[in-house]
Motif scaffolding. Structure first.
Motif, short mmCIF file in Angstrom:
data_model
loop_
_atom_site.label_atom_id
_atom_site.label_comp_id
_atom_site.label_asym_id
_atom_site.label_seq_id
_atom_site.Cartn_x
_atom_site.Cartn_y
_atom_site.Cartn_z
N ARG A 174 36.18 45.81 24.26
CA ARG A 174 35.31 44.83 24.91
C ARG A 174 36.10 43.58 25.28
N TYR A 175 36.91 43.08 24.36
CA TYR A 175 37.69 41.87 24.64
C TYR A 175 38.84 42.14 25.61
N SER A 176 39.43 43.32 25.52
CA SER A 176 40.54 43.62 26.43
C SER A 176 40.06 43.74 27.87
N GLN A 177 38.85 44.27 28.06
CA GLN A 177 38.30 44.38 29.41
C GLN A 177 38.00 43.00 30.01
N GLN A 178 37.59 42.07 29.16
CA GLN A 178 37.32 40.72 29.64
C GLN A 178 38.59 40.03 30.11
N GLN A 179 39.71 40.38 29.49
CA GLN A 179 40.98 39.74 29.84
C GLN A 179 41.74 40.51 30.92
N SER A 180 41.32 41.75 31.20
CA SER A 180 42.05 42.60 32.13
C SER A 180 41.60 42.31 33.56
N LEU A 181 42.21 41.32 34.18
CA LEU A 181 41.82 40.89 35.52
C LEU A 181 43.04 40.67 36.40
N TYR A 182 42.86 40.92 37.69
CA TYR A 182 43.86 40.52 38.67
C TYR A 182 43.55 39.08 39.10
N GLN A 183 44.59 38.31 39.38
CA GLN A 183 44.38 36.90 39.76
C GLN A 183 45.21 36.53 40.97
N CYS A 184 44.56 35.91 41.94
CA CYS A 184 45.25 35.44 43.14
C CYS A 184 46.20 34.30 42.78
N GLU A 185 47.44 34.41 43.21
CA GLU A 185 48.43 33.38 42.91
C GLU A 185 48.22 32.13 43.76
N HIS A 186 47.45 32.25 44.82
CA HIS A 186 47.27 31.10 45.71
C HIS A 186 46.08 30.23 45.30
N CYS A 187 44.94 30.85 45.01
CA CYS A 187 43.74 30.06 44.70
C CYS A 187 43.21 30.28 43.29
N GLY A 188 43.75 31.26 42.56
CA GLY A 188 43.30 31.50 41.19
C GLY A 188 42.10 32.41 41.06
N PHE A 189 41.60 32.96 42.18
CA PHE A 189 40.45 33.86 42.14
C PHE A 189 40.77 35.08 41.28
N LYS A 190 39.82 35.46 40.41
CA LYS A 190 40.03 36.60 39.52
C LYS A 190 39.09 37.74 39.89
N ALA A 191 39.59 38.97 39.74
CA ALA A 191 38.79 40.15 40.08
C ALA A 191 39.24 41.33 39.24
N ARG A 192 38.33 42.26 39.04
CA ARG A 192 38.67 43.47 38.30
C ARG A 192 39.37 44.48 39.19
N SER A 193 39.17 44.36 40.50
CA SER A 193 39.81 45.27 41.45
C SER A 193 40.98 44.58 42.13
N PHE A 194 41.94 45.38 42.53
CA PHE A 194 43.11 44.84 43.24
C PHE A 194 42.76 44.65 44.72
N PHE A 195 43.24 43.54 45.30
CA PHE A 195 43.02 43.26 46.72
C PHE A 195 44.36 42.98 47.39
N TRP A 196 44.53 43.52 48.58
CA TRP A 196 45.66 43.11 49.40
C TRP A 196 45.37 41.79 50.08
#
Length: 384
Positions: free
Chosen positions: A346-368
């Motif tokens: 449960r805790y690992s899933q909360q921390q397992s996020l992708y983060q944009c290096e430009h604005c800091g936006f976090k998401a569970r899915s990867f975005f180009w």
């Protein structure tokens, strides 16, 4: 050159004239300051103190008193747009467009501001019409930039490529990364319609624009795998290592699937373990753990998880270690292990996020393409 005594008489005269000129300038400045409404200075003060709401109220009072303050209209319109009050910004700039006393330069500026209002409001057709007109004027550079933004929002990728190529020629910025992604978007459309030859052509053009375009390489491998040409797919995906080895994490599962189709699971596992030694990545580790579990069993998978956790301690690694222990633990220890695993997971899933290096936006899915700030390639392929 001889000194004339009458020059001494001229010095007081020059001094008096200078003093008189200074007094005239001072009176002129004071009269001008008195003619400016106090609300104008209040608005400036609010802006300096980062109080835009009060600044707008003060500036509106000035506009009511003196409707000829064109620059203030510009400032108000910009503040309205920044606050999200796009309708008020549009009305403000539409009123300025209707005025016939503006200079040609200010007319162009008003049109640009109105185009930005439409763009902010999502009225892309109106914004495109305005910036297409401005493209033929001295403001073509700004217009081109906004047109590119519009084409991206409209997903008009061919137009976006044309605009980005033109911008690369007229500005100091190179748009090779963006252009490569636009070609990849065209390739996705062609691939979805079954036009594999067109898709490959677009991807090759993407790689011509940017040799390090990992996305194009990933998609070329996907096309090969979809045709069951797994030897070619693996060969293509392995090129990612020379482009940016960290992105191997994105295709690790697909690579193992192709190796499995070729009945070369052990070779694929060895390759990915070598990549993991160079680039610590939970995504890579997760694929390797599952492959190890399938090929060598729970005991070897447990040992792998233990080694990785000792080198790079984190909750996701601990989760995999507990998963391996659950497969080999005695029945009386299973309830406690399952409880521990559920908490860690449960805790690992909360921390397992992708983060944009430009604005800091976090998401569970990867975005180009970051959905928040619209930057390309701003998401690292490794979760934080």
């Amino acid at each position: 050159m001889e000194f004339e005594l009458w020059w001494l008489l001229a010095f007081p005269l020059f001094f008096a004239l200078g003093w008189l000129a200074a007094r005239v300038d001072m009176r002129h400045a004071m009269s001008e300051s008195r003619s400016v409404p106090a609300s104008y200075f209040k608005g400036l003060n609010y802006l300096l103190n980062e109080q835009p709401d009060k600044a707008i109220e003060a500036f509106i009072e000035v506009v009511k008193v003196d409707s000829d303050t064109v620059d203030l209209h510009f400032a108000l319109g910009g503040l309205f747009r920044k606050r999200g009050e796009v309708e008020r910004a549009i009305r403000m700039h539409q009123n300025l467009v209707a005025r016939e006393d503006l200079s040609p330069e200010r007319q162009l500026k008003v049109m640009s501001e109105l185009g930005q209002d439409y763009l902010k409001a999502g009225l892309l057709d109106r914004a495109e019409e305005i910036f297409s007109q401005l493209y033929k004027t001295d403001r073509y550079s700004d217009a081109q930039q906004f047109l590119l933004e519009i084409y991206v929002q409209e997903k008009s990728w061919a137009k976006a490529i044309e605009a980005a190529v033109a911008l690369s020629r007229t500005s100091n910025k190179s748009y090779h990364i963006e252009i490569a992604h636009y070609y990849c978007e065209l390739a996705n459309v062609a691939y979805a319609h079954g036009d594999l030859d067109d898709a490959r052509q677009y991807l090759n053009e993407a790689l011509e624009a940017n040799h390090d375009c990992v996305r194009a390489t990933v998609l070329l491998g996907d096309i090969a795998a979809s045709l069951n040409d797994h030897i070619q797919a693996v060969a293509i995906w392995r090129r990612i290592e020379s482009q940016n080895v960290t992105y191997l994490a994105l295709v690790a599962d697909r690579m193992m699937a192709s190796y499995r189709a070729l009945q070369q699971d052990a070779e694929g596992l060895a390759y990915l373990r070598g990549a993991l030694a160079r680039v610590p990545s939970f995504e890579l580790f997760n694929t390797i753990f599952n492959a190890t579990l399938n090929i060598h069993g729970a005991t070897v998978a447990h040992q792998l998880a233990r080694e990785v956790l000792q080198t790079h301690p984190n909750l996701r690694g601990l989760d995999k270690l507990l998963e391996a222990e659950l497969l080999t633990a005695p029945a009386d220890l299973l309830p406690d292990l399952q409880l521990k695993k559920s908490i860690v997971q449960r805790y690992s899933q909360q921390q397992s996020l992708y983060q944009c290096e430009h604005c800091g936006f976090k998401a569970r899915s990867f975005f180009w393409h970051c959905p928040a700030c619209n930057h390309w390639d701003s998401f690292p392929p490794l979760k934080e």
